[in-house]
Design an enzyme around this catalytic site. Structure first.
Site, PDB file in Angstrom:
ATOM      1  N   GLU A 246       0.838  -0.811  -0.044  1.00 18.95           N
ATOM      2  CA  GLU A 246       0.350  -0.064   0.330  1.00 18.95           C
ATOM      3  C   GLU A 246       0.636   1.553   0.137  1.00 18.95           C
ATOM      4  OE1 GLU A 246      -2.398   2.888   0.440  1.00 18.95           O
ATOM      5  OE2 GLU A 246      -2.388   2.638   2.227  1.00 18.95           O
ATOM      6  N   CYS A 280      -1.926   9.880   2.519  1.00 18.71           N
ATOM      7  CA  CYS A 280      -1.491   8.298   0.852  1.00 18.71           C
ATOM      8  C   CYS A 280      -2.671   8.951  -0.322  1.00 18.71           C
ATOM      9  CB  CYS A 280      -1.533   6.557   1.442  1.00 18.71           C
ATOM     10  SG  CYS A 280      -1.919   6.064   2.277  1.00 18.71           S
TER      11      CYS A 280
END
Ligand code: NDP
Length: 503
Positions: A246, A280
């Site tokens: 991720e 993110c």
């Protein structure tokens, strides 16, 4: 302010330990062990024994443990939020939101694991009609979780809870910027753990993280930069173990001419600047339809003027948690302006100590660092487009593919289907991250594999196919005793099922 490398060299602490500092005040939050490679190997070996026992428990028993953990964390929510506040510098209310969402995921993973991971019967097909076919989901054993500092509970729990619910033991290495929160998670788990070593936390630096990838773990789930993700993936490839990555993003927000502009501006500002832009899935680029561009810019700039970074009450976001990021943010701002971008808010002097004041740039060339690379700061680029097709092309013209947001009353779903990314929110921001039932993850440089949702549970198991002959039939194919008649019948059956006139 300490940098990543200066942390492990500080003379004030004993060798083999490192300090965690409050990025706003420099206060020492705690001193933690720098776990060595040998210690990592030993911890993983202990986790291996615990994994077997944990996997042998029923879903119900594991769900009870996870429910109890969620309950303990709920009771201690203020303490957890205070620690996040001190270790990352983010506002207490944001830290509380983070803990609350993490608890929600723990609850979801425990509750839905029995349904998602239940043994499934599959049709065996006409050729194998005498067989019973089943797929079982098997936990890997020990999952190594490597976590980031930006959401130090929410993000790793997205792997930890789902891996545990699926029947794995977990060894978690938090970022060197947030070891206290890692230690807190382990302590809270220990209060309800049915036995030892199901969930272990190992503090340390990048060497500890690398040692975890080289240890006997059976899978790695990593969150962090694409650069480090590639090293982690290479290490996992050496051991032929699977990995979930991720990584960062360069998320775009597309604003169509029929959008609710006030709402779009309000939420996009939060999308871009909450947590000091260190998300993110943070908005980094906006592509706004030219017919509403001025209105959108005016709205968002007016709201952004009110944002005060700081550590005390009233601050809307905190300092850069990782001081080295300030250089990256500065280089992106400077590059955007040198290439022709203009400031709608803020300027080259936006970085004050460890804080970055809101920066909004317009008309930034698409080859600027502020458009191509992850900035991870409270900065936003707003570029104008003639229609949403252009917006989609520009949004997709990036090496990343994590999330996106679309603002449109009528065309949201159509636009969403054209975006090359793992998650899209329509007329909202970040919302997918808070929904237990949907997967979280990206494509391209944003990584692969999924946490959260059914996909997140499946990710921490592998499928084991089990087929069983239910009864004998005269036409058995998988034997040297196969007759000519069986061959003929096989061909006839296949023709019957698959031969079609091709137009
Ligand atoms: P890293 O990718 O370097 O670190 C993420 C995690 O990986 C940390 O726990 C780190 O440990 C660990 N790690 C570092 N090197 C290795 C290695 N060789 N093997 C295994 N684990 C390792 O990110 P940074 O913290 O340095 O941040 C850099 C950039 O990454 C940011 O500027 C941002 O752009 C992006 N980022 C993205 C995040 C996201 O949510 N996708 C989260 C954080 C950062 P340690 O901290 O101890 O070095």
């Amino acid at each position: 302010m300490a940098t990543k490398s200066s942390r492990s060299k500080s003379p004030s602490k004993s060798p083999g330990t490192f300090e965690s500092l409050n990025p706003a005040t420099g206060e020492v939050v705690g001193v933690f062990p720098l776990t060595t490679k040998d210690e990592v190997d030993e911890a993983v070996a202990r986790a291996k024994s615990a994994a077997q026992r944990w996997a042998n428990l029923s879903f119900r028993a594991r769900n009870i443990a996870l429910r109890d953990w969620a309950s303990i964390l709920t009771r201690d929510m203020n303490e957890a939020a205070e620690l996040i506040h001190r270790e990352t510098g983010k506002p207490l209310s944001d830290a509380t939101l983070e803990v609350a969402l993490a608890i929600e995921h723990i609850g979801w993973a425990g509750k839905f694991a029995p349904k998602v991971l239940a043994r499934q019967s599959r049709p065996a097909g006409l050729l194998m009609f005498n067989m019973q076919a089943q797929v079982q989901r098997v936990p890997f054993g020990v999952v190594g979780v490597i976590g980031p500092w930006n959401y130090p509970i929410f993000t790793p729990v997205g792997s930890i809870a789902y891996a545990l619910a699926a029947g794995n033991a977990v060894v978690f290495k938090p970022s060197e910027f947030t070891p206290a929160i890692g230690a807190f998670l382990e302590e809270s788990w220990k209060r309800i753990a049915p036995f030892k070593d199901v969930f272990t936390v190992l503090t340390g630096d990048s060497k500890t993280g690398a040692a975890l990838t080289e240890s006997a773990v059976d899978k790695i789930s990593f969150t962090g930069s694409t650069r480090t993700a590639k090293k982690v993936a290479a290490s996992c490839a050496e051991r032929m173990i699977p990995v979930v990555l991720e990584c960062g993003g360069k998320d775009a927000v597309l604003v169509d001419r029929d959008a609710d502009i006030k709402k779009a501006a309000e939420m996009t500002l939060w999308h871009a600047m909450s947590n000091a832009g260190q998300s993110c899935i943070g908005a980094e680029r906006v592509y706004v339809h030219r017919q509403v561009a001025d209105q959108f810019k005016n709205e968002i700039v007016a709201r952004a003027r009110e944002l005060q970074p700081g550590f005390g009450e009233g601050a809307k976001y905190g300092p850069a948690t990782m001081p080295a990021q300030l250089k990256v943010i500065k280089s992106h701002i400077d590059d955007a302006v040198s290439k022709g971008g203009t400031f709608l808010l803020g300027g080259k002097d936006a970085i004050k100590g460890g804080y970055v004041e809101p920066v909004i740039l317009a008309d930034v060339p698409e080859d600027s660092l502020a458009v191509t690379e992850e900035t991870f700061g409270p900065t936003l680029v707003i570029n104008t487009v003639s229609d949403m097709d252009e917006a989609v092309d520009l949004a997709n013209a990036t090496s990343y593919g994590l999330g996106a947001a679309v603002w449109s009353k009528k065309n949201g779903k159509r636009i969403a289907t054209l975006l090359q990314c793992g998650m899209v929110s329509i007329n909202s921001a970040f919302s997918f991250a808070a929904i237990g039932a949907v997967p979280f993850g990206g494509v391209k440089d944003s990584g692969y594999g999924r946490i959260h949702g059914a996909e997140g549970l499946l990710e921490f198991t592998y499928p084991r196919t089990v087929v069983k002959r239910r009864f004998r039939i005269p036409l058995e194919f998988t034997t040297f005793e196969r007759s000519e008649r069986a061959d003929k019948i096989l061909v006839r059956l296949v023709r019957l099922m698959h031969k079609r006139k091709i137009r």
